[in-house]
Design a protein around this motif. Sequence first.
Motif, mmCIF file in Angstrom:
data_model
loop_
_atom_site.group_PDB
_atom_site.id
_atom_site.type_symbol
_atom_site.label_atom_id
_atom_site.label_comp_id
_atom_site.label_asym_id
_atom_site.label_seq_id
_atom_site.Cartn_x
_atom_site.Cartn_y
_atom_site.Cartn_z
ATOM 1 N N MET A 149 -1.044 31.605 8.900
ATOM 2 C CA MET A 149 -0.934 30.640 9.984
ATOM 3 C C MET A 149 0.397 30.860 10.697
ATOM 4 O O MET A 149 1.456 30.865 10.067
ATOM 5 N N THR A 150 0.326 31.035 12.016
ATOM 6 C CA THR A 150 1.508 31.257 12.838
ATOM 7 C C THR A 150 1.617 30.150 13.876
ATOM 8 O O THR A 150 0.666 29.914 14.631
ATOM 9 N N LYS A 151 2.762 29.484 13.889
ATOM 10 C CA LYS A 151 3.013 28.410 14.846
ATOM 11 C C LYS A 151 4.450 28.491 15.331
ATOM 12 O O LYS A 151 5.307 29.133 14.697
ATOM 13 N N GLY A 174 13.724 34.393 16.753
ATOM 14 C CA GLY A 174 12.709 35.399 16.481
ATOM 15 C C GLY A 174 11.689 34.955 15.449
ATOM 16 O O GLY A 174 11.741 33.856 14.901
ATOM 17 N N ARG A 175 10.770 35.856 15.158
ATOM 18 C CA ARG A 175 9.671 35.584 14.234
ATOM 19 C C ARG A 175 10.164 35.640 12.801
ATOM 20 O O ARG A 175 10.946 36.519 12.436
ATOM 21 N N ALA A 176 9.697 34.706 11.953
ATOM 22 C CA ALA A 176 10.134 34.675 10.564
ATOM 23 C C ALA A 176 8.980 34.269 9.658
ATOM 24 O O ALA A 176 8.261 33.304 9.957
ATOM 25 N N VAL A 177 8.821 34.994 8.556
ATOM 26 C CA VAL A 177 7.854 34.611 7.529
ATOM 27 C C VAL A 177 8.522 33.565 6.647
ATOM 28 O O VAL A 177 9.500 33.847 5.961
ATOM 29 N N LEU A 178 7.984 32.345 6.673
ATOM 30 C CA LEU A 178 8.573 31.249 5.895
ATOM 31 C C LEU A 178 8.106 31.272 4.451
ATOM 32 O O LEU A 178 8.843 30.877 3.541
ATOM 33 N N VAL A 222 5.253 31.831 20.498
ATOM 34 C CA VAL A 222 3.930 31.211 20.696
ATOM 35 C C VAL A 222 4.108 29.690 20.763
ATOM 36 O O VAL A 222 3.574 28.963 19.915
ATOM 37 N N PRO A 223 4.817 29.177 21.766
ATOM 38 C CA PRO A 223 5.148 27.743 21.797
ATOM 39 C C PRO A 223 3.944 26.832 21.951
ATOM 40 O O PRO A 223 4.000 25.667 21.560
ATOM 41 N N ALA A 252 -2.384 24.614 21.860
ATOM 42 C CA ALA A 252 -1.769 23.412 21.290
ATOM 43 C C ALA A 252 -0.606 22.976 22.177
ATOM 44 O O ALA A 252 0.098 23.805 22.754
ATOM 45 N N ALA A 253 -0.415 21.685 22.266
ATOM 46 C CA ALA A 253 0.738 21.167 22.985
ATOM 47 C C ALA A 253 2.007 21.556 22.239
ATOM 48 O O ALA A 253 2.010 21.611 21.001
#
Length: 283
Positions: A149-151, A174-178, A222-223, A252-253
């Motif tokens: 899931m990416t948000k 930047g992009r980060a894998v949590l 991807v806001p 998504a808002a």
Amino acid sequence: MAEAPRCRRVGILGYGQLGQFLAGRLLAGVPPWGWLWPSSGRGTGATGGAAPSLRLPDLRLLPQTEVDLVVEVAHPCVAREHGEDILAHADFMLGSPTALADPETERRLRGAAARGGHTLYVPRGALWGCEDIARMDEAGTLAALKVTMTKAPQSFRLEGWLQERLAAAVAAGGRAVLYEGPLRPLCPLAPNNVNTMAAAAVAAPRLGFDGVRACLVADPNVPDWHIVEVEVTSAGDEGRALRVTSTRRNPAAPGAVTGNATRDAFWSSLLACRGHGGCVQLC
């Protein structure tokens, strides 16, 4: 718009974005649906502009109502604290299936459904290919299942050490894998964000919360999208296994926990709650 089942009396626990959406749909269908019940109890969300006549001040009053389907769209604490009592009197659509990551909660809810003869419904949410996953699992041909899931960072509602990791990711940019690993430990850390993953664990009980792999990604690029990627691998010889990957891009808002299309998916799930007896049922 699909017609609602005429036999149902529906109560809603939770009156946030998703609860208000479902409430509006239900009220538009009255009298076929009867009446609506947004509760104001702990963990269920404010009832906002809901008419006082539609509110139930205390969940213990449920047996005195005509409600035969309770829809939870609030927080997994509702299922942990009240799920057994709800299932003693009504079907229960569990919008926060991350609650089932706790083995004791899952055991109690499954037992309550069996004893009361009511159905514990688990909505699929944003899980694409739900029926295919369930069929493969039942046939014993599902070897692996991973959900990513990416948000945008502001769409996450995290707890514990995952909050700190998100803060670090925001600071770095930047992009980060949590998180990447088994699903079960992730659920209590992201109870409002990974219900789609929890639905996958219910769809594939042979893998379950320990066998389903989860990956949570924060991406500021991807806001206004929620992206869910599902990777399915069948049993088979090395290099000869069936592999299916699907990617769902849900508008998504900015900052929203729930994507736009997921609201409609929940409505479709609600319409499918027509009473299946004392069991757990994906909807």
